[in-house]
Design a protein around this motif. Structure first.
Motif, short mmCIF file in Angstrom:
data_model
loop_
_atom_site.label_atom_id
_atom_site.label_comp_id
_atom_site.label_asym_id
_atom_site.label_seq_id
_atom_site.Cartn_x
_atom_site.Cartn_y
_atom_site.Cartn_z
N ALA A 162 0.84 -1.20 0.00
CA ALA A 162 0.00 0.00 0.00
C ALA A 162 0.87 1.24 0.00
O ALA A 162 1.97 1.24 0.52
CB ALA A 162 -0.91 -0.01 1.22
N TRP A 163 0.37 2.29 -0.59
CA TRP A 163 1.12 3.53 -0.64
C TRP A 163 0.15 4.70 -0.49
O TRP A 163 -1.05 4.56 -0.65
CB TRP A 163 1.89 3.64 -1.95
CG TRP A 163 0.99 3.76 -3.15
CD1 TRP A 163 0.39 2.75 -3.83
CD2 TRP A 163 0.55 4.97 -3.75
NE1 TRP A 163 -0.39 3.25 -4.82
CE2 TRP A 163 -0.31 4.61 -4.81
CE3 TRP A 163 0.80 6.31 -3.51
CZ2 TRP A 163 -0.92 5.55 -5.62
CZ3 TRP A 163 0.19 7.25 -4.33
CH2 TRP A 163 -0.65 6.87 -5.37
N ARG A 164 0.70 5.85 -0.20
CA ARG A 164 -0.08 7.07 -0.07
C ARG A 164 0.69 8.21 -0.72
O ARG A 164 1.92 8.26 -0.67
CB ARG A 164 -0.31 7.46 1.39
CG ARG A 164 -1.15 6.49 2.16
CD ARG A 164 -2.62 6.62 1.75
NE ARG A 164 -3.43 5.67 2.48
CZ ARG A 164 -3.78 4.48 2.02
NH1 ARG A 164 -3.38 4.08 0.85
NH2 ARG A 164 -4.53 3.69 2.72
N LEU A 201 -5.49 7.70 -10.03
CA LEU A 201 -5.41 7.92 -8.59
C LEU A 201 -6.81 7.92 -8.02
O LEU A 201 -7.75 8.40 -8.66
CB LEU A 201 -4.78 9.27 -8.26
CG LEU A 201 -3.29 9.40 -8.16
CD1 LEU A 201 -2.90 10.84 -7.89
CD2 LEU A 201 -2.71 8.52 -7.09
N ASP A 202 -6.94 7.42 -6.82
CA ASP A 202 -8.19 7.48 -6.09
C ASP A 202 -7.98 8.44 -4.93
O ASP A 202 -6.88 8.52 -4.37
CB ASP A 202 -8.56 6.08 -5.58
CG ASP A 202 -9.94 6.07 -4.97
OD1 ASP A 202 -10.91 6.00 -5.76
OD2 ASP A 202 -10.06 6.15 -3.74
N SER A 221 -8.70 8.14 -2.01
CA SER A 221 -8.27 7.43 -0.80
C SER A 221 -6.76 7.18 -0.79
O SER A 221 -6.21 6.81 0.24
CB SER A 221 -9.02 6.11 -0.66
OG SER A 221 -8.69 5.23 -1.72
N ASP A 222 -6.07 7.40 -1.93
CA ASP A 222 -4.62 7.26 -2.00
C ASP A 222 -3.89 8.51 -1.52
O ASP A 222 -2.68 8.51 -1.39
CB ASP A 222 -4.17 7.00 -3.45
CG ASP A 222 -4.71 5.72 -4.02
OD1 ASP A 222 -4.87 4.75 -3.25
OD2 ASP A 222 -4.97 5.68 -5.24
N GLN A 232 -3.29 11.81 1.10
CA GLN A 232 -3.44 12.29 2.48
C GLN A 232 -2.91 13.70 2.59
O GLN A 232 -1.81 14.01 2.11
CB GLN A 232 -2.63 11.43 3.45
CG GLN A 232 -3.28 10.12 3.79
CD GLN A 232 -2.45 9.40 4.83
OE1 GLN A 232 -1.45 8.80 4.49
NE2 GLN A 232 -2.86 9.46 6.09
#
Length: 97
Positions: free
Chosen positions: A5-7, A38-39, A41-42, A44
């Motif tokens: 997972a990534w942000r 991109l979503d 939710s990705d 922050q």
């Protein structure tokens, strides 16, 4: 959160920007540029006072437009297994509500 997972962390130039306004702007941008995979939710919104962000600012000075790759780094007590720091000039445009 899975291991892969990534942000995308974004530190707004205006530290007083409301989170709802930030995500509204991001959502508008993503809808305008649908070709970007991109979503929301990705992404922050990060504060400049976050330990990881503070650690990055103490570790690196990036002038101009550039990037830095990190791997297995401790940033002010915050472990970052892998990351890419991008310093970008982002043009702000007004967006219709």
């Amino acid at each position: 959160m899975s291991i892969d997972a990534w942000r995308l962390w974004i530190v707004p130039m205006d530290p007083n920007l409301d989170k709802r306004e930030f995500y509204r702007r991001v959502g508008t941008c993503l809808r305008t540029h649908e070709q970007i995979d991109l979503d929301i939710s990705d992404i922050q919104m990060m504060s400049a006072s976050h330990r990881g962000i503070k650690g990055l600012s103490e570790m690196f000075r990036i002038d101009g437009l550039s990037s830095v790759h990190l791997s297995n780094d401790m940033l002010d007590g915050f472990f970052l297994s892998d990351g890419i720091v991008l310093r970008m000039a982002v043009k702000q445009t007004s967006v219709a509500a």
